[in-house]
Scaffold this motif. Structure first.
Motif, mmCIF file in Angstrom:
data_model
loop_
_atom_site.group_PDB
_atom_site.id
_atom_site.type_symbol
_atom_site.label_atom_id
_atom_site.label_comp_id
_atom_site.label_asym_id
_atom_site.label_seq_id
_atom_site.Cartn_x
_atom_site.Cartn_y
_atom_site.Cartn_z
ATOM 1 N N ILE A 57 0.820 -1.200 0.000
ATOM 2 C CA ILE A 57 0.000 0.000 0.000
ATOM 3 C C ILE A 57 0.868 1.270 0.000
ATOM 4 O O ILE A 57 1.962 1.290 0.567
ATOM 5 N N THR A 58 0.365 2.310 -0.654
ATOM 6 C CA THR A 58 1.024 3.617 -0.600
ATOM 7 C C THR A 58 0.984 4.115 0.847
ATOM 8 O O THR A 58 -0.003 3.928 1.549
ATOM 9 N N THR A 85 11.309 1.155 -4.142
ATOM 10 C CA THR A 85 10.476 2.160 -3.483
ATOM 11 C C THR A 85 10.917 3.561 -3.882
ATOM 12 O O THR A 85 12.105 3.868 -3.860
ATOM 13 N N LEU A 86 9.950 4.402 -4.243
ATOM 14 C CA LEU A 86 10.203 5.813 -4.528
ATOM 15 C C LEU A 86 9.676 6.617 -3.349
ATOM 16 O O LEU A 86 8.492 6.569 -3.029
ATOM 17 N N PHE A 87 10.566 7.344 -2.690
ATOM 18 C CA PHE A 87 10.207 8.135 -1.514
ATOM 19 C C PHE A 87 10.185 9.611 -1.882
ATOM 20 O O PHE A 87 11.218 10.199 -2.203
ATOM 21 N N LEU A 88 9.002 10.206 -1.884
ATOM 22 C CA LEU A 88 8.830 11.616 -2.228
ATOM 23 C C LEU A 88 8.687 12.417 -0.939
ATOM 24 O O LEU A 88 7.614 12.487 -0.348
ATOM 25 N N ASP A 89 9.791 13.024 -0.527
ATOM 26 C CA ASP A 89 9.803 13.798 0.710
ATOM 27 C C ASP A 89 9.312 15.215 0.435
ATOM 28 O O ASP A 89 9.532 15.765 -0.638
ATOM 29 N N CYS A 143 6.928 0.660 -8.934
ATOM 30 C CA CYS A 143 7.592 1.100 -7.712
ATOM 31 C C CYS A 143 6.549 1.459 -6.659
ATOM 32 O O CYS A 143 5.482 1.965 -6.969
ATOM 33 N N ARG A 144 6.890 1.135 -5.435
ATOM 34 C CA ARG A 144 6.026 1.510 -4.329
ATOM 35 C C ARG A 144 6.228 2.995 -4.040
ATOM 36 O O ARG A 144 7.349 3.501 -4.092
#
Length: 453
Positions: free
Chosen positions: A171-172, A244-248, A283-284
């Motif tokens: 899950i996102t 995983t793509l982490f968008l901060d 990608c998550r």
């Protein structure tokens, strides 16, 4: 006599003496054809000669080793790249291996032997699988729960439960919390404990990317797509494929780009700038923000459809002031870690020092705590850290000014009042320090007085 193709090696090193050392070392083998360069530009201009191996200094005058590595792998992924650096850093090594580096060698007395063995391994087709596996295990150990997210308070235990739920599914995840509460650490803990841990974790600080470059950064571009696009570049979505793509700081994203991001997430594909061919991605998505996205939606700064698409599993990180005695647990961990890394004798906090830590509100949260206790470990004499060794803004009105959730206008007025207190009501000094006019200060204070009446 049988002709055989020479084994081409490019040496890229800006230090003249070290460049000659590497060339001499490699030239001892008559099967090697050596060409040397002193900067990244000359190297890239000669890649059409198709070297078998490239030894690359990590710090060059015109670009970093990581930048060159990316371009080399885009142009010819079959070229094996050996990075050479003066220092060893696990995070740097992981990034370089992630982008296709064959090995990472630290400049030391045994570099000749290490370099020759590495190139021999390349010739014999011996890969770095064992080393990469070991590094991945090290990263996974670093971001396991017990090593990365520390605490025993009820507030942090609720976070643990949510992280476990996130690990079990795809899950996102939306991570919220004040600055310094450890949002990226939570994202890494989720990734490195999930089924995607063998693939890339790709962090992107949205706030640090200009609005006009965000599409290229996330989606990539083709060569010639715009002025300065001298080579094809894959975007962060493609880099994170399978991972995983982490968008901060997602709340800072330009509204004009939000629709494109929504489509990319929904369709699971991106189109590089300058191309008409969509690229499938898997990608998550994990996002983080210190803003209230629901409020941003109401104010028109954030798309409602993107908000609902991203919400997924919300994880709100508690501020440090709401985590009870976790302050002491974290302090002990940071002090122990700092002493070990700097080869200092282990130090402990006195009871008075502990009381001082617990009495502070920690507006900068865990990030501030880490800085304070590391400094105290460096300053203290002997094996104890006492209250005077703990230096933070308890006597400065500014940290308390920003510890509440207020409107920007209210914050501005409080900051002005705090600066006036700090500088003996010298309006001109405060105006200079805040880069505003004296008339602005008078107007803000007048509004505050009017509102209070």
């Amino acid at each position: 006599m049988t002709d055989h193709k020479p084994f081409k090696i490019f040496v890229v090193e800006d230090d003249d003496w070290y460049n000659r050392l590497l060339v001499h070392t490699l030239s001892l083998n008559p099967d090697y054809e050596i060409t040397n360069f002193f900067n990244g530009k000359d190297l890239l201009n000669n890649l059409h000669e198709e070297p078998d191996v490239l030894t690359l200094d990590y710090r060059l005058p015109d670009m970093t080793g990581l930048d060159i590595l990316k371009q080399v792998k885009e142009i010819n992924p079959d070229i094996q790249v050996i990075l050479i650096s003066e220092q060893s850093d696990i995070d740097t090594v992981v990034d370089l291996l992630k982008y296709g580096a064959y090995d990472y060698i630290v400049k030391s007395k045994d570099i000749k032997e290490r370099l020759l063995n590495t190139i021999q391994n390349i010739r014999q087709g011996v890969g770095m699988k064992k080393e990469i596996t070991a590094l991945r295990k090290e990263v996974q150990r670093k971001y396991s729960f017990q090593n990365s997210i520390i605490g025993e308070s009820a507030a942090i235990k609720r976070v643990f439960e949510l992280i476990k739920k996130a690990i079990e599914t795809n899950i996102t995840v939306t991570v919220t919390g004040e600055t310094g509460t450890g949002k990226e650490l939570v994202a890494k803990a989720i990734h490195y404990n999930s089924k995607r841990k063998e693939n890339n974790f790709v962090p992107v600080n949205v706030a640090a990317i200009p609005a006009e470059l965000i599409e290229s950064e996330l989606f990539g571009h083709e060569k010639g797509a715009f002025t300065g696009a001298s080579y094809r570049r894959i975007g962060k979505f493609e880099e994170a494929n399978g991972g995983t793509l982490f968008l901060d700081e997602i709340g800072e994203m330009d509204p004009a780009f939000q629709a494109k991001l929504l489509r990319a997430i929904q369709e699971k594909e991106v189109t590089r700038i300058g191309s008409n061919n969509p690229v499938k991605t898997d990608c998550r998505i994990i996002v983080a923000t210190n803003k209230n996205l629901k409020s941003e939606v109401k104010s028109g700064n954030f798309r409602q459809d993107l908000y609902f698409r991203l919400l997924g599993l919300p994880i709100e990180l508690p501020p440090l002031r709401n985590r009870d005695k976790d302050v002491l647990i974290l302090s002990g961990f940071f002090i122990s870690q700092f002493c070990e890394e700097n080869e200092l004798p282990q130090k402990t906090l006195t009871d008075i020092a502990k009381k001082k830590l617990l009495s502070y509100s920690w507006p900068g949260n865990i990030r501030e705590l880490k800085s304070v206790v590391e400094l105290s470990a460096a300053l203290s004499n002997g094996n104890n850290i006492d209250a005077p060794d703990l230096l933070f803004g308890s006597d400065d009105p500014l940290p308390e000014v920003i510890s509440e959730e207020l409107t920007l206008r209210e914050y501005n007025r409080r900051i002005i009042v705090a600066f006036l207190q700090k500088h003996d009501n010298n309006y001109q000094t405060v105006a200079d320090k805040l880069d505003i006019s004296v008339s602005t200060i008078y107007r803000m204070l007048k509004e505050e007085k009017f509102n209070n009446e």
